[in-house]
Design a protein around this motif. Structure first.
Motif, PDB file in Angstrom:
ATOM      1  N   GLN A 191      18.817  47.461  14.519  1.00 20.00           N
ATOM      2  CA  GLN A 191      19.866  47.517  13.503  1.00 20.00           C
ATOM      3  C   GLN A 191      19.439  48.281  12.253  1.00 20.00           C
ATOM      4  OE1 GLN A 191      22.370  46.314  15.731  1.00 20.00           O
ATOM      5  NE2 GLN A 191      23.239  45.613  13.802  1.00 20.00           N
ATOM      6  N   HIS A 192      18.144  48.552  12.128  1.00 20.05           N
ATOM      7  CA  HIS A 192      17.653  49.239  10.940  1.00 20.05           C
ATOM      8  C   HIS A 192      18.229  50.649  10.854  1.00 20.05           C
ATOM      9  CE1 HIS A 192      14.839  50.951   7.997  1.00 20.05           C
ATOM     10  NE2 HIS A 192      14.511  49.708   7.687  1.00 20.05           N
ATOM     11  N   ALA A 193      18.454  51.091   9.624  1.00 21.13           N
ATOM     12  CA  ALA A 193      19.066  52.410   9.402  1.00 21.13           C
ATOM     13  C   ALA A 193      18.240  53.538  10.024  1.00 21.13           C
ATOM     14  CB  ALA A 193      19.249  52.652   7.905  1.00 21.13           C
ATOM     15  N   PHE A 194      16.919  53.398  10.042  1.00 22.07           N
ATOM     16  CA  PHE A 194      16.064  54.439  10.609  1.00 22.07           C
ATOM     17  C   PHE A 194      16.187  54.536  12.121  1.00 22.07           C
ATOM     18  CE2 PHE A 194      12.744  54.303   6.939  1.00 22.07           C
ATOM     19  CZ  PHE A 194      13.609  55.065   6.168  1.00 22.07           C
ATOM     20  N   MET A 195      16.791  53.535  12.743  1.00 25.37           N
ATOM     21  CA  MET A 195      16.823  53.464  14.204  1.00 25.37           C
ATOM     22  C   MET A 195      18.220  53.638  14.790  1.00 25.37           C
ATOM     23  SD  MET A 195      13.707  53.105  14.724  1.00 25.37           S
ATOM     24  CE  MET A 195      12.292  52.741  13.693  1.00 25.37           C
ATOM     25  N   GLY A 196      19.182  54.028  13.980  1.00 29.59           N
ATOM     26  CA  GLY A 196      20.559  54.153  14.427  1.00 29.59           C
ATOM     27  C   GLY A 196      20.833  55.413  15.223  1.00 29.59           C
ATOM     28  N   GLU A 197      22.092  55.557  15.604  1.00 26.61           N
ATOM     29  CA  GLU A 197      22.511  56.712  16.392  1.00 26.61           C
ATOM     30  C   GLU A 197      22.321  58.024  15.646  1.00 26.61           C
ATOM     31  OE1 GLU A 197      23.837  56.876  19.718  1.00 26.61           O
ATOM     32  OE2 GLU A 197      22.775  54.961  19.631  1.00 26.61           O
ATOM     33  N   MET A 198      22.311  57.952  14.304  1.00 27.93           N
ATOM     34  CA  MET A 198      22.113  59.174  13.513  1.00 27.93           C
ATOM     35  C   MET A 198      20.765  59.818  13.802  1.00 27.93           C
ATOM     36  SD  MET A 198      24.623  60.317  11.796  1.00 27.93           S
ATOM     37  CE  MET A 198      23.698  61.470  10.762  1.00 27.93           C
ATOM     38  N   THR A 199      19.780  59.004  14.165  1.00 26.29           N
ATOM     39  CA  THR A 199      18.477  59.574  14.509  1.00 26.29           C
ATOM     40  C   THR A 199      18.597  60.466  15.730  1.00 26.29           C
ATOM     41  OG1 THR A 199      17.369  57.596  13.652  1.00 26.29           O
ATOM     42  CG2 THR A 199      16.071  59.064  15.038  1.00 26.29           C
ATOM     43  N   TYR A 200      19.299  59.972  16.734  1.00 27.56           N
ATOM     44  CA  TYR A 200      19.501  60.778  17.939  1.00 27.56           C
ATOM     45  C   TYR A 200      20.326  62.024  17.632  1.00 27.56           C
ATOM     46  CZ  TYR A 200      17.761  56.861  20.764  1.00 27.56           C
ATOM     47  OH  TYR A 200      16.990  55.886  21.321  1.00 27.56           O
ATOM     48  N   LEU A 201      21.327  61.866  16.783  1.00 27.47           N
ATOM     49  CA  LEU A 201      22.154  63.019  16.419  1.00 27.47           C
ATOM     50  C   LEU A 201      21.326  64.075  15.712  1.00 27.47           C
ATOM     51  CD1 LEU A 201      24.826  64.506  16.092  1.00 27.47           C
ATOM     52  CD2 LEU A 201      25.290  63.112  14.065  1.00 27.47           C
ATOM     53  N   GLN A 210      19.532  73.684  14.949  1.00 28.71           N
ATOM     54  CA  GLN A 210      20.361  73.532  13.756  1.00 28.71           C
ATOM     55  C   GLN A 210      19.682  72.607  12.761  1.00 28.71           C
ATOM     56  OE1 GLN A 210      24.234  72.251  15.200  1.00 28.71           O
ATOM     57  NE2 GLN A 210      24.029  73.571  16.995  1.00 28.71           N
ATOM     58  N   LEU A 211      20.205  72.546  11.542  1.00 30.34           N
ATOM     59  CA  LEU A 211      19.605  71.748  10.474  1.00 30.34           C
ATOM     60  C   LEU A 211      20.102  70.312  10.522  1.00 30.34           C
ATOM     61  CD1 LEU A 211      19.792  74.245   7.460  1.00 30.34           C
ATOM     62  CD2 LEU A 211      17.792  73.685   8.866  1.00 30.34           C
ATOM     63  N   PRO A 212      19.195  69.329  10.355  1.00 32.13           N
ATOM     64  CA  PRO A 212      19.611  67.929  10.347  1.00 32.13           C
ATOM     65  C   PRO A 212      20.215  67.560   8.992  1.00 32.13           C
ATOM     66  CG  PRO A 212      17.280  68.062   9.883  1.00 32.13           C
ATOM     67  CD  PRO A 212      17.740  69.488  10.158  1.00 32.13           C
ATOM     68  N   THR A 213      20.728  66.352   8.890  1.00 33.20           N
ATOM     69  CA  THR A 213      21.262  65.888   7.618  1.00 33.20           C
ATOM     70  C   THR A 213      20.119  65.665   6.629  1.00 33.20           C
ATOM     71  OG1 THR A 213      21.166  63.600   8.395  1.00 33.20           O
ATOM     72  CG2 THR A 213      23.253  64.786   8.677  1.00 33.20           C
ATOM     73  N   PRO A 214      20.370  65.811   5.332  1.00 30.99           N
ATOM     74  CA  PRO A 214      19.328  65.603   4.319  1.00 30.99           C
ATOM     75  C   PRO A 214      18.747  64.193   4.416  1.00 30.99           C
ATOM     76  CG  PRO A 214      21.236  66.676   3.351  1.00 30.99           C
ATOM     77  CD  PRO A 214      21.645  66.260   4.737  1.00 30.99           C
ATOM     78  N   GLY A 215      17.440  64.090   4.249  1.00 28.71           N
ATOM     79  CA  GLY A 215      16.789  62.796   4.289  1.00 28.71           C
ATOM     80  C   GLY A 215      16.226  62.424   5.637  1.00 28.71           C
ATOM     81  N   TYR A 216      16.516  63.216   6.662  1.00 33.37           N
ATOM     82  CA  TYR A 216      16.010  62.894   8.000  1.00 33.37           C
ATOM     83  C   TYR A 216      14.531  63.216   8.118  1.00 33.37           C
ATOM     84  CZ  TYR A 216      15.296  63.299  13.074  1.00 33.37           C
ATOM     85  OH  TYR A 216      14.817  63.169  14.347  1.00 33.37           O
ATOM     86  N   LEU A 217      14.126  64.346   7.596  1.00 33.54           N
ATOM     87  CA  LEU A 217      12.728  64.763   7.687  1.00 33.54           C
ATOM     88  C   LEU A 217      11.897  64.201   6.547  1.00 33.54           C
ATOM     89  CD1 LEU A 217      13.205  68.482   8.753  1.00 33.54           C
ATOM     90  CD2 LEU A 217      12.678  66.540  10.208  1.00 33.54           C
TER      91      LEU A 217
END
Length: 217
Positions: A191-201, A210-217
């Motif tokens: 459930q942690h934000a670092f482990m959500g579907e956005m990581t896979y996206l 392509q470039l990831p969303t800001p804050g991913y790296l």
């Protein structure tokens, strides 16, 4: 972020979750306290220390701390079933879990899944650390693998624990059963934000150039 004496902080006991209860991750409340700038820092900002540890990607490290916990819990869940399955006799007179072919298959699959996700996790980590130790430039695709392997480890660990619970039958859903606790603990980590579907996206976005969303790296 700010560093200040514990006497200046009030702990608001808001951590009332179904798993990871031992972390005590309560909220902190601070009122009318001045913190000098030299006792503050920007999380994820540029390091002002030269040791290799401080060159490691901050957000990746924060995610990996969670992943290591999940990996350990998955190991516990598999061990619990392997060690106890011979003792779990059915009230109907059916064979013990360890004697069932389907159970043996699932335990073998769990071992394979565990070692695969653990290897991916540590392979990504060790590659980055080796480069940092040699003074090499750290590339974005390497950081992407740190984030992807971390999320993968957590979700695979959760699946392993749930499968081990299924093998445990009704005993596995008892509040006091260790595998039930493993399931709840790993579920909380997913459930942690670092482990959500956005990581896979974001990981897939980078793999497609392509470039990831800001804050991913």
């Amino acid at each position: 972020m700010a560093v200040l004496p514990v006497s200046d902080v009030m702990i608001d006991q808001t951590w009332n979750m179904v798993g990871l209860k031992g972390t005590g991750s309560h909220d902190l409340v601070v009122k009318d306290i001045f913190v000098p700038e030299e006792w503050t820092f920007i999380r994820g900002g540029e390091a002002n220390l030269e040791e290799n540890l401080f060159k490691y990607p901050t957000l990746s490290l924060a995610a990996q701390v969670l992943s290591e916990v999940a990996i350990g819990i998955a190991r516990r869940a598999i061990n619990e079933v392997r060690n106890a399955s011979g003792l779990n006799l059915s009230v109907t007179g059916a064979p013990a879990t360890i004697q069932k072919p389907t159970a043996k298959i699932e335990i073998a699959k769990a071992e394979a899944r565990f070692h695969s996700m653990r290897s991916f996790f540590y392979q990504s980590l060790e590659k980055v650390w080796a480069g940092i130790s040699k003074g090499e430039e750290l590339y974005d695709d390497q950081i992407n693998m740190l984030r992807l392997s971390s999320t993968n480890a957590v979700h695979e660990a959760s699946k392993i624990c749930r499968n081990m619970q299924l093998l445990s039958g009704m005993t596995g859903v008892s509040k006091n059963h260790p595998v039930a606790r493993c399931v709840n603990d790993t579920m909380v980590i997913t459930q942690h934000a670092f482990m959500g579907e956005m990581t896979y996206l974001n990981a897939g976005t980078m793999l497609c150039g392509q470039l990831p969303t800001p804050g991913y790296l």
